[in-house]
Design an enzyme around this catalytic site. Structure first.
Site, short mmCIF file in Angstrom:
data_model
loop_
_atom_site.label_atom_id
_atom_site.label_comp_id
_atom_site.label_asym_id
_atom_site.label_seq_id
_atom_site.Cartn_x
_atom_site.Cartn_y
_atom_site.Cartn_z
N ALA A 66 0.87 -1.16 -0.10
CA ALA A 66 0.17 -0.12 -0.07
C ALA A 66 1.08 1.44 -0.04
O ALA A 66 1.94 1.10 0.30
CB ALA A 66 -0.74 0.00 1.14
N GLY A 109 0.67 -4.88 0.86
CA GLY A 109 -0.65 -4.92 0.11
C GLY A 109 -0.28 -5.51 -1.41
O GLY A 109 -1.21 -6.07 -2.04
N GLU A 112 -0.91 -9.18 -0.73
CA GLU A 112 -2.24 -9.52 -0.46
C GLU A 112 -2.94 -9.21 -1.57
O GLU A 112 -3.81 -9.99 -1.94
CB GLU A 112 -2.76 -8.60 0.70
CG GLU A 112 -1.82 -8.29 1.94
CD GLU A 112 -2.19 -7.40 3.01
OE1 GLU A 112 -1.85 -6.16 2.55
OE2 GLU A 112 -3.06 -7.44 3.80
N GLU A 132 4.57 -4.90 7.26
CA GLU A 132 3.79 -3.93 7.71
C GLU A 132 4.43 -3.83 9.40
O GLU A 132 4.34 -2.49 9.49
CB GLU A 132 2.43 -4.21 7.59
CG GLU A 132 1.74 -4.25 6.29
CD GLU A 132 1.85 -5.38 5.74
OE1 GLU A 132 2.78 -6.33 6.03
OE2 GLU A 132 0.91 -5.42 4.87
N1 CAA Z 1 4.81 3.31 -0.68
C1 CAA Z 1 5.05 4.44 -1.09
N2 CAA Z 1 6.20 4.43 -1.80
C2 CAA Z 1 7.04 3.37 -1.93
C3 CAA Z 1 6.53 1.84 -1.37
C4 CAA Z 1 5.38 2.07 -0.79
N3 CAA Z 1 5.01 0.89 -0.35
N4 CAA Z 1 7.53 1.23 -1.62
C5 CAA Z 1 8.50 1.73 -2.34
N5 CAA Z 1 8.07 3.21 -2.58
C6 CAA Z 1 8.86 4.23 -3.07
C7 CAA Z 1 9.85 4.59 -2.60
O1 CAA Z 1 9.73 5.78 -1.45
C8 CAA Z 1 10.94 5.28 -3.54
O2 CAA Z 1 10.53 6.57 -3.91
P1 CAA Z 1 11.47 7.65 -4.02
O3 CAA Z 1 12.20 7.50 -5.01
O4 CAA Z 1 10.40 9.05 -4.22
O5 CAA Z 1 12.06 7.75 -2.68
C9 CAA Z 1 10.68 4.44 -4.73
O6 CAA Z 1 9.51 3.71 -4.43
C10 CAA Z 1 11.70 3.49 -4.89
O7 CAA Z 1 11.81 2.85 -3.78
P2 CAA Z 1 13.16 2.21 -3.04
O8 CAA Z 1 14.46 3.47 -3.28
O9 CAA Z 1 12.94 2.03 -1.70
O10 CAA Z 1 13.68 1.08 -3.90
P3 CAA Z 1 14.70 -0.11 -3.15
O11 CAA Z 1 14.87 -1.00 -4.33
O12 CAA Z 1 15.81 0.63 -2.47
O13 CAA Z 1 13.80 -0.85 -2.18
C11 CAA Z 1 11.91 -1.96 -1.39
C12 CAA Z 1 12.85 -1.55 -2.59
C13 CAA Z 1 12.70 -2.93 -0.53
C14 CAA Z 1 10.73 -2.72 -1.91
C15 CAA Z 1 11.67 -0.89 -0.55
O14 CAA Z 1 11.07 0.22 -1.61
C16 CAA Z 1 10.65 -1.22 0.57
O15 CAA Z 1 10.84 -1.45 1.60
N6 CAA Z 1 9.32 -0.71 0.31
C17 CAA Z 1 8.30 -0.60 1.41
C18 CAA Z 1 7.93 -2.05 1.51
C19 CAA Z 1 6.62 -2.06 2.57
O16 CAA Z 1 6.84 -1.83 3.82
N7 CAA Z 1 5.60 -2.48 2.21
C20 CAA Z 1 4.18 -2.64 2.87
C21 CAA Z 1 3.52 -1.20 3.08
S1 CAA Z 1 2.29 -1.01 4.09
C22 CAA Z 1 0.99 -2.11 3.50
O17 CAA Z 1 1.02 -2.56 2.33
C23 CAA Z 1 -0.41 -2.06 4.57
C24 CAA Z 1 -1.17 -3.22 4.13
O18 CAA Z 1 -1.22 -4.55 4.48
C25 CAA Z 1 -2.29 -2.84 3.28
#
Ligand code: CAA
Length: 258
Positions: A66, A109, A112, A132
């Protein structure tokens, strides 16, 4: 085709291919993605020429979760008051099958959403996780329930509590994905598989999907009764007569969807 901003939609014969397309955010699922996905899937479900959908992302990310930036400032009243993520129930209400073709990250998400589809084909670089907890929250689109049903309590609990990712091999071993496909072939193989499904009698496809889904929602006895009743019901269709006649006459069946 409507002018979508966050997804790409194309028809490949009887298959609707939907590609998540927010590369700058690794396909993070914000409310616009959800609205467009619902619109595309409802159109697919209503279109008689389309028999199966494929949902995919990019080679790097199916979806990284998400959209954290969209949720960051929200409070309980807004989350609960608007039933945030409740809209995802409309995706699982799709009556025709959806195949998830997952390459790269399917996190939070994203994992999911893949699990909301009817089955998952994984590229060899796929990674699944529910991270999460690292954000001090939890799955919110069904992950704790669907992951536990898919891979069992031990792995689901470990993944939800630690945020550990599962690679494609482990996901296949654990029953989360039906098959692993080389990354370069993923979308074509998913479309081929979806084309096979779309070539089956449409009412039988819906009934098979509905009865397998029932296995996750009922007791064994209720599920078996439900299956038998739907099976009986299929004998009221023209396509059952055609399918069995075609077998006996050693020719392919021609379906009317009736
Ligand atoms: N939401 C918003 N933006 C996101 C995102 C997310 N879930 N995941 C990645 N992005 C964005 C980053 O912020 C980044 O944007 P900027 O360039 O503006 O900074 C861009 O996408 C590229 O991401 P990274 O630079 O982090 O890429 P990476 O290759 O270094 O890492 C990754 C990849 C390991 C997937 C890392 O992006 C990450 O950990 N993302 C978040 C994963 C996460 O926590 N997901 C759960 C979200 S909460 C949820 O989903 C709730 C639910 O159950 C419904």
């Amino acid at each position: 085709m409507p002018d979508y901003q966050t997804i790409l939609v194309e028809q490949r014969g009887p298959v609707t291919l939907i590609t998540l397309n927010r590369p700058q955010a690794l396909n993070a699922l914000n409310s616009q993605v959800l609205a467009e996905l619902i619109a595309a899937l409802e159109a697919f479900d209503a279109e008689d020429t389309q028999g199966c959908a494929v949902l995919t992302g990019s080679e790097k990310a199916f979806a990284a979760g998400a959209d954290i930036k969209e949720m960051q400032a929200m409070g309980f009243a807004e989350m609960y008051g608007t039933n945030h993520f409740g809209g995802y129930d409309r995706i699982t209400a799709t009556r025709k099958p959806i195949v998830a073709a997952v390459a790269g990250y399917a996190l939070g998400g994203g994992c999911e959403l893949a699990m909301m589809c009817d089955f998952i084909l994984a590229a060899d670089n796929a990674k699944f996780g529910q991270p999460e907890i690292k954000l001090a929250v939890s799955p919110g689109m069904g992950g704790s329930q669907r992951l536990a049903r898919a891979v069992g309590k031990a792995k689901a609990m470990e993944m939800c509590l630690t945020g550990r990712m599962m690679d494609a091999e482990e996901a296949e071993r654990s029953g989360l994905v039906s098959r692993i496909v080389p990354l370069a072939d993923l979308v074509e193989e998913a479309v081929r598989t979806a084309t096979t499904i779309a070539g089956m009698a449409p009412l039988a496809v819906k009934a098979n999907k509905e009865m397998v889904d029932a296995a996750y929602e009922t007791t064994l006895a209720q599920g078996i009764r439900f299956e038998r009743r739907l099976f009986h019901g299929l004998f009221g269709t023209e396509d059952q007569k055609e399918g069995m006649a075609a077998f006996v006459e050693k020719r392919p069946g021609k379906w009317t969807g009736k």
